[in-house]
Design an enzyme around this catalytic site. Sequence first.
Site, PDB file in Angstrom:
ATOM      1  N   MET A  37       0.838  -1.203   0.000  1.00 41.82           N
ATOM      2  CA  MET A  37       0.000   0.000   0.000  1.00 41.82           C
ATOM      3  C   MET A  37       0.874   1.254   0.000  1.00 41.82           C
ATOM      4  O   MET A  37       0.399   2.355   0.279  1.00 41.82           O
ATOM      5  CB  MET A  37      -0.940   0.002   1.205  1.00 41.82           C
ATOM      6  CG  MET A  37      -1.914  -1.185   1.175  1.00 41.82           C
ATOM      7  SD  MET A  37      -3.451  -0.904   2.053  1.00 41.82           S
ATOM      8  CE  MET A  37      -2.842  -0.637   3.712  1.00 41.82           C
ATOM      9  N   TYR A  39       4.069   4.005   0.877  1.00 44.86           N
ATOM     10  CA  TYR A  39       4.731   4.609   2.025  1.00 44.86           C
ATOM     11  C   TYR A  39       5.791   3.621   2.530  1.00 44.86           C
ATOM     12  O   TYR A  39       5.793   3.172   3.672  1.00 44.86           O
ATOM     13  CB  TYR A  39       3.726   4.993   3.123  1.00 44.86           C
ATOM     14  CG  TYR A  39       4.194   6.199   3.909  1.00 44.86           C
ATOM     15  CD1 TYR A  39       4.206   7.462   3.315  1.00 44.86           C
ATOM     16  CD2 TYR A  39       4.663   6.080   5.206  1.00 44.86           C
ATOM     17  CE1 TYR A  39       4.659   8.574   4.007  1.00 44.86           C
ATOM     18  CE2 TYR A  39       5.121   7.187   5.911  1.00 44.86           C
ATOM     19  CZ  TYR A  39       5.122   8.428   5.304  1.00 44.86           C
ATOM     20  OH  TYR A  39       5.581   9.520   5.989  1.00 44.86           O
ATOM     21  N   GLY A  43      10.853  -2.854   5.713  1.00 45.37           N
ATOM     22  CA  GLY A  43      10.120  -4.125   5.676  1.00 45.37           C
ATOM     23  C   GLY A  43       9.693  -4.445   4.245  1.00 45.37           C
ATOM     24  O   GLY A  43       9.905  -5.562   3.746  1.00 45.37           O
ATOM     25  N   HIS A  44       9.114  -3.444   3.567  1.00 44.44           N
ATOM     26  CA  HIS A  44       8.741  -3.635   2.163  1.00 44.44           C
ATOM     27  C   HIS A  44       9.982  -3.932   1.316  1.00 44.44           C
ATOM     28  O   HIS A  44       9.975  -4.804   0.440  1.00 44.44           O
ATOM     29  CB  HIS A  44       8.099  -2.370   1.597  1.00 44.44           C
ATOM     30  CG  HIS A  44       6.819  -1.941   2.250  1.00 44.44           C
ATOM     31  ND1 HIS A  44       6.707  -0.776   2.968  1.00 44.44           N
ATOM     32  CD2 HIS A  44       5.592  -2.513   2.276  1.00 44.44           C
ATOM     33  CE1 HIS A  44       5.454  -0.632   3.395  1.00 44.44           C
ATOM     34  NE2 HIS A  44       4.757  -1.684   3.005  1.00 44.44           N
ATOM     35  N   VAL A 183      10.589  -7.338   9.663  1.00 43.95           N
ATOM     36  CA  VAL A 183      11.717  -6.406   9.801  1.00 43.95           C
ATOM     37  C   VAL A 183      11.356  -5.405  10.896  1.00 43.95           C
ATOM     38  O   VAL A 183      10.243  -4.871  10.923  1.00 43.95           O
ATOM     39  CB  VAL A 183      12.002  -5.685   8.471  1.00 43.95           C
ATOM     40  CG1 VAL A 183      13.135  -4.676   8.640  1.00 43.95           C
ATOM     41  CG2 VAL A 183      12.344  -6.709   7.391  1.00 43.95           C
ATOM     42  N   SER A 192       6.161  -0.406  10.210  1.00 43.37           N
ATOM     43  CA  SER A 192       4.811  -0.305   9.656  1.00 43.37           C
ATOM     44  C   SER A 192       4.616   1.114   9.143  1.00 43.37           C
ATOM     45  O   SER A 192       5.100   2.073   9.764  1.00 43.37           O
ATOM     46  CB  SER A 192       3.777  -0.593  10.748  1.00 43.37           C
ATOM     47  OG  SER A 192       2.503  -0.144  10.337  1.00 43.37           O
ATOM     48  N   SER A 193       3.909   1.238   8.025  1.00 48.29           N
ATOM     49  CA  SER A 193       3.618   2.585   7.508  1.00 48.29           C
ATOM     50  C   SER A 193       2.837   3.378   8.537  1.00 48.29           C
ATOM     51  O   SER A 193       2.911   4.604   8.581  1.00 48.29           O
ATOM     52  CB  SER A 193       2.802   2.480   6.219  1.00 48.29           C
ATOM     53  OG  SER A 193       3.455   1.644   5.291  1.00 48.29           O
TER      54      SER A 193
HETATM   55  P1  AMP Z   1       1.401  -2.976   3.454  1.00 50.70           P
HETATM   56  O1  AMP Z   1       1.978  -1.917   2.573  1.00 50.70           O
HETATM   57  O2  AMP Z   1       1.360  -2.598   4.902  1.00 50.70           O
HETATM   58  O3  AMP Z   1       0.093  -3.523   2.925  1.00 50.70           O
HETATM   59  O4  AMP Z   1       2.418  -4.197   3.409  1.00 50.70           O
HETATM   60  C1  AMP Z   1       2.800  -4.779   2.189  1.00 50.70           C
HETATM   61  C2  AMP Z   1       3.556  -6.053   2.465  1.00 50.70           C
HETATM   62  O5  AMP Z   1       4.709  -5.764   3.244  1.00 50.70           O
HETATM   63  C3  AMP Z   1       2.731  -7.088   3.266  1.00 50.70           C
HETATM   64  O6  AMP Z   1       3.019  -8.384   2.771  1.00 50.70           O
HETATM   65  C4  AMP Z   1       3.251  -6.890   4.658  1.00 50.70           C
HETATM   66  O7  AMP Z   1       3.126  -8.051   5.471  1.00 50.70           O
HETATM   67  C5  AMP Z   1       4.715  -6.589   4.393  1.00 50.70           C
HETATM   68  N1  AMP Z   1       5.298  -5.885   5.536  1.00 50.70           N
HETATM   69  C6  AMP Z   1       4.852  -4.745   6.126  1.00 50.70           C
HETATM   70  N2  AMP Z   1       5.609  -4.412   7.188  1.00 50.70           N
HETATM   71  C7  AMP Z   1       6.550  -5.386   7.288  1.00 50.70           C
HETATM   72  C8  AMP Z   1       7.642  -5.636   8.187  1.00 50.70           C
HETATM   73  N3  AMP Z   1       7.906  -4.819   9.209  1.00 50.70           N
HETATM   74  N4  AMP Z   1       8.398  -6.740   7.981  1.00 50.70           N
HETATM   75  C9  AMP Z   1       8.136  -7.579   6.954  1.00 50.70           C
HETATM   76  N5  AMP Z   1       7.133  -7.407   6.072  1.00 50.70           N
HETATM   77  C10 AMP Z   1       6.355  -6.327   6.232  1.00 50.70           C
END
Ligand code: AMP
Length: 292
Positions: A37, A39, A43-44, A183, A192-193
Site C-alpha cells: 500500500m 509509504y 520491511g517492504h 523487519v 509499519s507505515s
Molecule cells: P502494506 O503496505 O502494509 O500492505 O504491506 C505490504 C507487504 O509488506 C505485506 O506483505 C506486509 O506483510 C509486508 N510488511 C509490512 N511491514 C513489514 C515488516 N515490518 N516486515 C516484513 N514485512 C512487512
Amino acid sequence: MTTPANPASGPDILTTPAAMQRWRRDHPGELGFVPTMGYLHDGHLALVRRAKAENPLNVVSIFVNPTQFGPGEDYERYPRDEQRDLSLLRSAGVDAVYLPSPADMYPPGYQTYVTVEALTRRLEGEARPGHFRGVATVVLKLFNAVSPTRAYFGRKDAQQLRVIRRMVRDLDLPIEIVPCDIVREPDGLAMSSRNVYLSPAQRAAAPIVRRALDTAATAWAAGERDAEALRQAARNVISSEPLAQLEYVSLADDETLEELEGTVDRPALLSLVVRFGPTRLLDNIELREQHA
Ligand code: AMP
C-alpha cells in the site's frame, strides 16, 4: 527472450489492469511480485530484495485499497508519498511498478468479491469486519493483472499471509506464496507505515509490544505449554505500560488460527494488537518445538 525493462531509466509504470496485463505479455518468464500500500519502509524493501534475488523480473504494486478499510478507519489519511516510493523502487532496481487508481480497480457497477471463510472470522477479521474480503479481492485482482510466478508477503501480517495462502490453494492459482520475516526497528518495534501516527511518547513506549511477545517466547522456550499462561505472560507486560491498551492477545493453531486451550501440542501463532491512542499496532511470533 525477456527484454529487461528500461534498467537505465527506472521502472516502467503501469496504471491500469489492461496496461499491466499487456506489459506482462511483453515480459514473459519467471516474475516476483510484491503487493504494497506504499509509504515504503525497510520491511517492504526486504520483500523486494528477496523477490529480486529469486526472480529475473520483478513488479511492485502500490495501491491503498479502499475495500479493505472499514467505515471510520484511516483510508483517507493513510500515509502516501508516491514520489519517494518510486525513487526507492528505482534504486532497488525493480522492472515495473503497478499503480492502479481506485476508479480503474472498482469501476461503477463493480460487485464481485472473494470471501475466505473460517480463517477470516477471528482476530483481525473479527476486529475489522470486511477487511479480509477486501484484501482477498484486491490480491486476486493484482495477481490477475501481474501473473506472478512468486508473490512475497510479510509475516508481520500473519493472518493475511494465511488467508492468501488459503485462497491460492482453494482457487488453484499457479502462484508460489513466499513468507518473509518481520523487519524491525533497532528497538524491536515492527516496521509499519502506520508507525508515523504515533506521538513521540507513544513511539517511545511502543517496543513494549515486542517485549510482550519475547516474554511469552522465553516462557515457551523454558517449557511453558499452557495456552492461557502464555497469553497471560504477554498481557502482564502490556499492562505495565500506561500508554498501551491491549485489544487482544491470541495463541492459535499456526495454520487454522483456531484459538488453543490447555496444553499446546502443535505449532502455534502468538499474536496481539495493542492500541496507542487510535493507532493499532499488530505483532506476532511463531512458537514451535526447537529440534536440535
Ligand atoms: P502494506 O503496505 O502494509 O500492505 O504491506 C505490504 C507487504 O509488506 C505485506 O506483505 C506486509 O506483510 C509486508 N510488511 C509490512 N511491514 C513489514 C515488516 N515490518 N516486515 C516484513 N514485512 C512487512
